[in-house]
Design a protein around this motif. Structure first.
Motif, PDB file in Angstrom:
ATOM      1  N   HIS A 209       0.826  -1.209   0.000  1.00 19.52           N
ATOM      2  CA  HIS A 209       0.000   0.000   0.000  1.00 19.52           C
ATOM      3  C   HIS A 209       0.864   1.264   0.000  1.00 19.52           C
ATOM      4  O   HIS A 209       0.531   2.251  -0.680  1.00 19.52           O
ATOM      5  N   ALA A 210       1.958   1.233   0.740  1.00 18.74           N
ATOM      6  CA  ALA A 210       2.825   2.414   0.813  1.00 18.74           C
ATOM      7  C   ALA A 210       3.409   2.749  -0.562  1.00 18.74           C
ATOM      8  O   ALA A 210       3.442   3.918  -0.965  1.00 18.74           O
ATOM      9  N   PHE A 211       3.854   1.742  -1.286  1.00 18.86           N
ATOM     10  CA  PHE A 211       4.393   1.991  -2.630  1.00 18.86           C
ATOM     11  C   PHE A 211       3.283   2.448  -3.586  1.00 18.86           C
ATOM     12  O   PHE A 211       3.490   3.375  -4.388  1.00 18.86           O
ATOM     13  N   GLU A 212       2.118   1.802  -3.508  1.00 25.85           N
ATOM     14  CA  GLU A 212       1.014   2.160  -4.405  1.00 25.85           C
ATOM     15  C   GLU A 212       0.575   3.604  -4.190  1.00 25.85           C
ATOM     16  O   GLU A 212       0.270   4.320  -5.149  1.00 25.85           O
ATOM     17  N   THR A 213       0.542   4.026  -2.928  1.00 28.45           N
ATOM     18  CA  THR A 213       0.122   5.391  -2.622  1.00 28.45           C
ATOM     19  C   THR A 213       1.033   6.420  -3.276  1.00 28.45           C
ATOM     20  O   THR A 213       0.578   7.481  -3.729  1.00 28.45           O
ATOM     21  N   ARG A 214       2.304   6.081  -3.360  1.00 31.94           N
ATOM     22  CA  ARG A 214       3.274   6.988  -3.985  1.00 31.94           C
ATOM     23  C   ARG A 214       3.443   6.689  -5.476  1.00 31.94           C
ATOM     24  O   ARG A 214       4.312   7.280  -6.134  1.00 31.94           O
ATOM     25  N   GLN A 215       2.630   5.766  -5.992  1.00 23.76           N
ATOM     26  CA  GLN A 215       2.692   5.371  -7.408  1.00 23.76           C
ATOM     27  C   GLN A 215       4.093   4.870  -7.785  1.00 23.76           C
ATOM     28  O   GLN A 215       4.615   5.187  -8.850  1.00 23.76           O
ATOM     29  N   LEU A 216       4.639   4.073  -6.897  1.00 28.66           N
ATOM     30  CA  LEU A 216       5.941   3.457  -7.132  1.00 28.66           C
ATOM     31  C   LEU A 216       5.747   1.950  -7.269  1.00 28.66           C
ATOM     32  O   LEU A 216       4.902   1.356  -6.589  1.00 28.66           O
ATOM     33  N   LYS A 217       6.535   1.334  -8.124  1.00 31.99           N
ATOM     34  CA  LYS A 217       6.418  -0.114  -8.349  1.00 31.99           C
ATOM     35  C   LYS A 217       7.699  -0.797  -7.853  1.00 31.99           C
ATOM     36  O   LYS A 217       8.750  -0.716  -8.499  1.00 31.99           O
ATOM     37  N   PRO A 218       7.616  -1.471  -6.696  1.00 30.47           N
ATOM     38  CA  PRO A 218       8.809  -2.127  -6.160  1.00 30.47           C
ATOM     39  C   PRO A 218       9.185  -3.368  -6.967  1.00 30.47           C
ATOM     40  O   PRO A 218       8.328  -4.019  -7.573  1.00 30.47           O
ATOM     41  N   ASN A 219      10.447  -3.695  -6.943  1.00 31.89           N
ATOM     42  CA  ASN A 219      10.955  -4.876  -7.642  1.00 31.89           C
ATOM     43  C   ASN A 219      11.111  -6.012  -6.635  1.00 31.89           C
ATOM     44  O   ASN A 219      12.179  -6.216  -6.065  1.00 31.89           O
TER      45      ASN A 219
END
Length: 314
Positions: A209-219
Motif C-alpha cells: 500500500h505504501a508503494f502504491e500510494t506513492r505510485q511506485l512499483k517495487p521490484n
C-alpha cells in the motif's frame, strides 16, 4: 437425537459434504455417517442437506438453521469438557496454539517457556499456518488460542484483542550502499531488488500500500513466509530484505546484516490474539495471555469472550 449425529453433520460441512472424508476424519464408516444424518433428518422432519443420488450437494435453508444450533451445542459440549479438565486435573492439560511462522519463531518461545515453568503439567501443541488458517483452526476448535497480525479481526466467530505493535525493518549486507543510510526512503528502496513476505503474511499489505500510494512499483524478486529464509537470501546478495523487527532482535550487532527501521514508511502493525467467542478458557490460558502482553488481563479477556466487543477497552 444425539451428539454423534451432531458431530457427523458438523464434520460433513467442514469436509465440503464429502462423506468419505467425513468418515475418515471421525474414524467411522461412510454408511454409518449417512445413516446417522438421515436419522437426524427424519427426527427433525426436515432435510439438512439437498442430495443428488446418495451425494450431498448443498446445505438446505432449514439446514443452515440446524447447523447454527449444532455449532452452539458442540461449543458448549467442549466448554463442559474444559470445565471438567480444569477442576479435575488442577492446571494440567494441553494448550493448543495456532499461529504463523513469525510468531512461533520469534514471539512465542519466551511466553511458552514461562508457561511451562509456571504450569509444568501443561503441554503445548503448536499449529502453524496462514492467518486465515489460524482463524479457522480457532473457529473449528483445533486450537484454543490464535496469534497473527492479519485476518483475525475479520471473523465474527472470534474475539480478537491486540497484543503488541511492531514495525518492519530493512535488512542488507554490511557492505551494501544502503547500510550507510540511517533513514531510508521509499525512493531508496524502489530501485533495489527486494525480498519480503508473501502478500498474506506479516504486514505485507502495508508495504504494498505504501508503494502504491506513492505510485511506485517495487521490484520484489523473492517472496517467502519465513523471515529466516528472507535473511538467508539477503546474505547471498539477492536483494534488500523487508522483515518484521522481531526477526532481527537477537541478531548479533557485528553480524553479516545491517537492519534499518522502516516504520516511518510502512506504519505500525498490530499482532492480535484470538479466542472463539463464548469459549470457556482454563486458568492457564488466561495466564498465557497475560504472559504474551501485560494489557491482556484476565478480567478484560473474560469480558471480551463473553460479551460484545464494545463492552471492553484496551
Amino acid at each position: 437425537m444425539n451428539l454423534h449425529q451432531f458431530r457427523f453433520v458438523q464434520e460433513a460441512v467442514r469436509r465440503n459434504l464429502n462423506l468419505t472424508e467425513t468418515a475418515k476424519a471421525l474414524f467411522t464408516s461412510q454408511p454409518g455417517v449417512s445413516k446417522a444424518i438421515l436419522e437426524l433428518e427424519d427426527e427433525l422432519g426436515i432435510e439438512i442437506f439437498a442430495r443428488h443420488g446418495k451425494r450431498l450437494k448443498r446445505v438446505t435453508e432449514p439446514g443452515v438453521a440446524v447447523l447454527r444450533s449444532i455449532e452452539l451445542i458442540m461449543a458448549e459440549v467442549n466448554n463442559l469438557k474444559r470445565i471438567g479438565e480444569e477442576f479435575s486435573k488442577q492446571d494440567a492439560g494441553t494448550l493448543s496454539i495456532a499461529t504463523t511462522h513469525t510468531q512461533a519463531r520469534y514471539v512465542l518461545p519466551a511466553p511458552v517457556a514461562q508457561l511451562r515453568k509456571r504450569f509444568p503439567k501443561v503441554n503445548i501443541s503448536l499449529h502453524q499456518g496462514t492467518p486465515e488458517q489460524v482463524a479457522q483452526m480457532v473457529i473449528d476448535e483445533v486450537a484454543e488460542v490464535g496469534l497473527a497480525t492479519e485476518s483475525l479481526e475479520n471473523f465474527d466467530a472470534l474475539v480478537s484483542l491486540p497484543c503488541y505493535e511492531w514495525q518492519h525493518v530493512a535488512v542488507m549486507p554490511v557492505g551494501h550502499p544502503l547500510a550507510r543510510v540511517e533513514r531510508l526512503s521509499l525512493e531508496d528502496l524502489v530501485v533495489q531488488p527486494l525480498i519480503s513476505y508473501h502478500p498474506s503474511f506479516t504486514g505485507r499489505t502495508r508495504i504494498d500500500h505504501a508503494f502504491e500510494t506513492r505510485q511506485l512499483k517495487p521490484n520484489i524478486v523473492l517472496e517467502a513466509i519465513d523471515s529466516d529464509v528472507i535473511k538467508t537470501y539477503v546474505r547471498l546478495g539477492m536483494g534488500v530484505g523487508i522483515v518484521a523487527e522481531m526477526a532481527v532482535r537477537d541478531d548479533p550487532a557485528n553480524g553479516e546484516l545491517v537492519a534499518r527501521p522502516v516504520g516511518h514508511l510502512f506504519g505500525q502493525n498490530v499482532a492480535r490474539i484470538a479466542f472463539k467467542r463464548g469459549a470457556y478458557l482454563r486458568s492457564f490460558v488466561y495466564s498465557f495471555a497475560e504472559m504474551l502482553s501485560d494489557r491482556l488481563g484476565r478480567n478484560l479477556v473474560a469480558r471480551a469472550i463473553s460479551g460484545n466487543p464494545d463492552d471492553y477497552q484496551l
